[in-house]
Design a protein around this motif. Structure first.
Motif, short mmCIF file in Angstrom:
data_model
loop_
_atom_site.label_atom_id
_atom_site.label_comp_id
_atom_site.label_asym_id
_atom_site.label_seq_id
_atom_site.Cartn_x
_atom_site.Cartn_y
_atom_site.Cartn_z
N ILE A 124 61.86 -6.24 -135.51
CA ILE A 124 61.69 -5.28 -134.56
C ILE A 124 62.20 -3.94 -135.07
N ASP A 125 63.11 -3.81 -135.60
CA ASP A 125 63.61 -2.30 -136.16
C ASP A 125 62.55 -1.67 -137.05
N ALA A 126 61.88 -2.61 -137.91
CA ALA A 126 60.89 -1.96 -138.89
C ALA A 126 59.73 -1.71 -137.86
N VAL A 127 59.46 -2.33 -136.96
CA VAL A 127 58.32 -1.82 -136.14
C VAL A 127 58.54 -0.35 -135.34
N ILE A 128 59.55 0.27 -135.39
CA ILE A 128 60.09 1.22 -134.64
C ILE A 128 60.02 2.37 -135.74
N PRO A 129 59.21 3.54 -135.61
CA PRO A 129 59.36 4.44 -136.77
C PRO A 129 60.70 5.41 -136.37
N ASP A 130 60.81 5.98 -137.49
CA ASP A 130 62.15 6.74 -137.21
C ASP A 130 61.63 8.04 -136.63
N ALA A 131 60.56 8.54 -136.81
CA ALA A 131 60.20 9.85 -136.09
C ALA A 131 59.73 9.72 -134.70
N PRO A 132 60.33 10.46 -133.59
CA PRO A 132 60.02 9.99 -132.41
C PRO A 132 58.86 10.20 -131.96
N ASN A 133 57.79 11.02 -132.55
CA ASN A 133 56.70 11.29 -132.24
C ASN A 133 55.63 10.39 -132.85
N ARG A 134 55.92 9.55 -133.74
CA ARG A 134 55.05 8.78 -134.55
C ARG A 134 54.54 7.51 -133.50
#
Length: 568
Positions: free
Chosen positions: A322-332
């Motif tokens: 799950i964590d790897a799916v979610i980008p760090d950048a909030p707009n990506r």
């Protein structure tokens, strides 16, 4: 059997008594008169091997079977031939597809219009009860071979009785629609009557939220016939076959001058993508049945029952990802399906209105066998901003889940409601209000997960802390704020930044301000202030939700003592 009768009885009377008792009780009988120890009459009971007289159906029953067979044949053969040309099943074959050989329990009103001058078997409308996927339900089905499935007095009466009986039984209703509308040349018998076709929609409204109403369209349903699918809780259309519209293309051309074909006017794709009136689109008749079978597996029979649970099974993809799916950048951008597949049981996500309001995903899933309704922002579509269509779609879905006791899971990752003149004209405030209202009024257990960004009123619509969720959780990627860093810095510091003449220095200062702002809206700050309940390691999210849905299963929420709200 020994029987004693009065002393004054004659031998003939004793014989008669013995014969009658032996026949009635099928046993040996001894009859004693008065105080005598010797039986005055005896009679053996009938032999066990004595054959009973067998009866066969009479000519009267044979004649009735002939009449029934004639009714089951439907309308004229030439209209049946047209069905095959259109790739459609004859209605009786359709019922066999849905319910199998033994699933049809009974049919009501089979002899409607039996004595009509015209050929009108069952008045073109079949109603009754059947077993579908292990549960009982009421059904209706138009026979398109009878006056193009049009509705008239006797068929309307059958339809109304079926609906009214569903209110009594608390069993679901299945509408198999293929109707050209009301028979205009017979309208005085059913159109405006107290118990006429208008009562359909009154009854639909009474049934709404009481029992699931599911409608499948098999042809062009026009005018009055088009209201049943939109009043139903769930509508399934068949690609290239189904259509529904307030008026036919010919009538549209007469009224507006617009030249348009039926599929463009009201076909499956139009209603799936533009109007949002189609929840599901099937490729053919068999697929339509499969979709409804899946759909009903998440639904209770009525509003008094809980949705059916199954044995849980692991998700299709590991929650560790799950964590790897979610980008760090909030707009990506990323696809929220990737998160859902790691939370729900494998193969259990059943999406509704897939092609409409794509910025929000709505559908049913199972978390360890428990049905839940999922409302999830979709960052892969316009950054997950909430547009009017998506807000309305979510509101209707939440309202339906609440009616049928299905717990709600919100997965929030949105910059909030979209701004601009276009969405204002499309009623973003009105439709956004409906989404917030539905979330506020829902009494089922709710879990909110801040997956990444939850900006502006997006946190309200997605059942944030103020909206009585049983829990507000966040992943470490989460942020909660009035607006995103870029917009906030521009709103607050625009003038000060413009005063910095050196471009590099200005960009450096702008980046510093953004980082400071993001620290302030990070979920760790929210957790520290106990705004949210917990920050959950993403790999444990499924287990966390399983435990919380289980724990809050029996929660009951008080609602104000009132008739109803004013927001629809």
């Amino acid at each position: 059997m020994k029987v004693r009768i009065g002393a004054n009885a004659t031998a003939e009377e004793a014989e008669a008594v013995a014969a009658a008792l032996a026949e009635h009780y099928r046993d040996d009988v001894e009859v004693f008169v008065g105080e005598s120890d010797t039986p005055a009459a005896t009679r053996d009971g009938p032999s066990e091997t004595e054959p009973e007289q067998e009866y066969e159906p009479t000519d009267r029953e044979d004649a009735l079977w002939d009449e029934i067979e004639e009714i089951l044949e439907g309308g004229p053969e030439k209209y049946k031939e047209r069905l095959s040309e259109q790739g459609k099943l004859f209605v009786r074959d359709r019922l066999d597809l849905w319910f199998g050989e033994d699933g049809l329990k009974f049919e009501d009103g089979r002899f409607a219009e039996w004595d009509a001058d015209d050929q009108l078997p069952a008045d073109g409308l079949i109603t009754g009860a059947a077993e579908f996927e292990g549960r009982d339900l009421h059904f209706m089905a138009n026979d398109f071979t009878v006056k193009a499935g049009s509705m008239a007095e006797k068929g309307v009466e059958k339809f109304l009785r079926m609906q009214q009986r569903a209110l009594k039984t608390g069993k679901p209703v299945l509408y198999l629609m293929d109707s050209s509308g009301g028979r205009i040349d017979q309208q005085s018998g059913f159109f405006a009557n107290r118990e006429g076709i208008g009562k359909y929609y009154y009854n639909h409204s009474q049934l709404s939220g009481r029992v699931p109403q599911i409608c499948v369209l098999y042809g062009p349903c026009i005018a009055g016939a088009a209201y049943t699918p939109v009043f139903a809780d769930f509508t399934v259309m068949v690609e290239g076959m189904s259509a529904m519209a307030i008026a036919s293309p010919r009538m549209v051309q007469m009224v507006t001058g617009e030249d348009i074909d039926m599929q463009e006017l009201g076909g499956a794709r139009m209603h799936a993508e533009e109007s949002g009136s189609a929840d599901l689109v099937a490729t053919d008749e068999e697929h339509a049945r499969e979709l409804v079978a899946q759909l009903t597996s998440y639904l209770p029979n009525n509003s008094d029952e809980k949705p059916p649970q199954t044995d849980g099974k692991p998700p299709a993809k590991s929650p560790k990802g799950i964590d790897a799916v979610i980008p760090d950048a909030p707009n990506r951008a990323y696809d929220m399906h990737e998160v859902i597949e790691r939370v729900v049981d494998s193969g259990s996500f059943f999406e509704l209105k897939q092609s409409y309001g794509k910025e929000i995903l709505t559908g049913f899933g199972r978390v360890d066998g428990r049905p839940v309704g999922i409302v999830a922002n979709q960052p892969d579509e316009r950054a997950g901003a909430i547009f009017p269509d998506a807000a309305e779609k979510a509101a209707e879905f939440v309202w339906t889940c609440d009616a049928y006791n299905i717990p709600l899971l919100y997965l929030a990752d949105t910059p909030g409601f979209m701004a601009g003149s276009g969405v204002e004209k499309d009623a973003i405030l009105e439709k956004g209000k409906k989404m917030i209202y539905a979330t506020s009024a829902a009494t089922v257990p709710k879990q909110c997960v801040v997956v990444r960004k939850a900006y502006g009123a997006g946190i309200y619509a997605m059942s944030g802390p103020a909206y009585d969720p049983e829990s507000t959780l966040a992943l470490p990627s989460g942020e909660i704020a009035i607006m995103g860093p870029e917009a906030a810095i521009n709103a607050v510091y625009a003038n000060k930044l413009n005063d910095i003449e050196d471009e590099d220095e200005r960009k450096k200062r702008e980046q510093e301000l953004r980082e400071e702002y993001r620290e302030d809206i990070d979920v760790h700050r929210m957790a520290s202030d106990v705004v949210i309940d917990d920050i959950v390691p993403p790999s444990t999210l499924r287990d966390e939700l399983t435990n919380r849905f289980d724990f809050y299963e029996t929660v009951e929420k008080d609602i104000p003592d009132k008739k109803h709200g004013t927001i629809i």
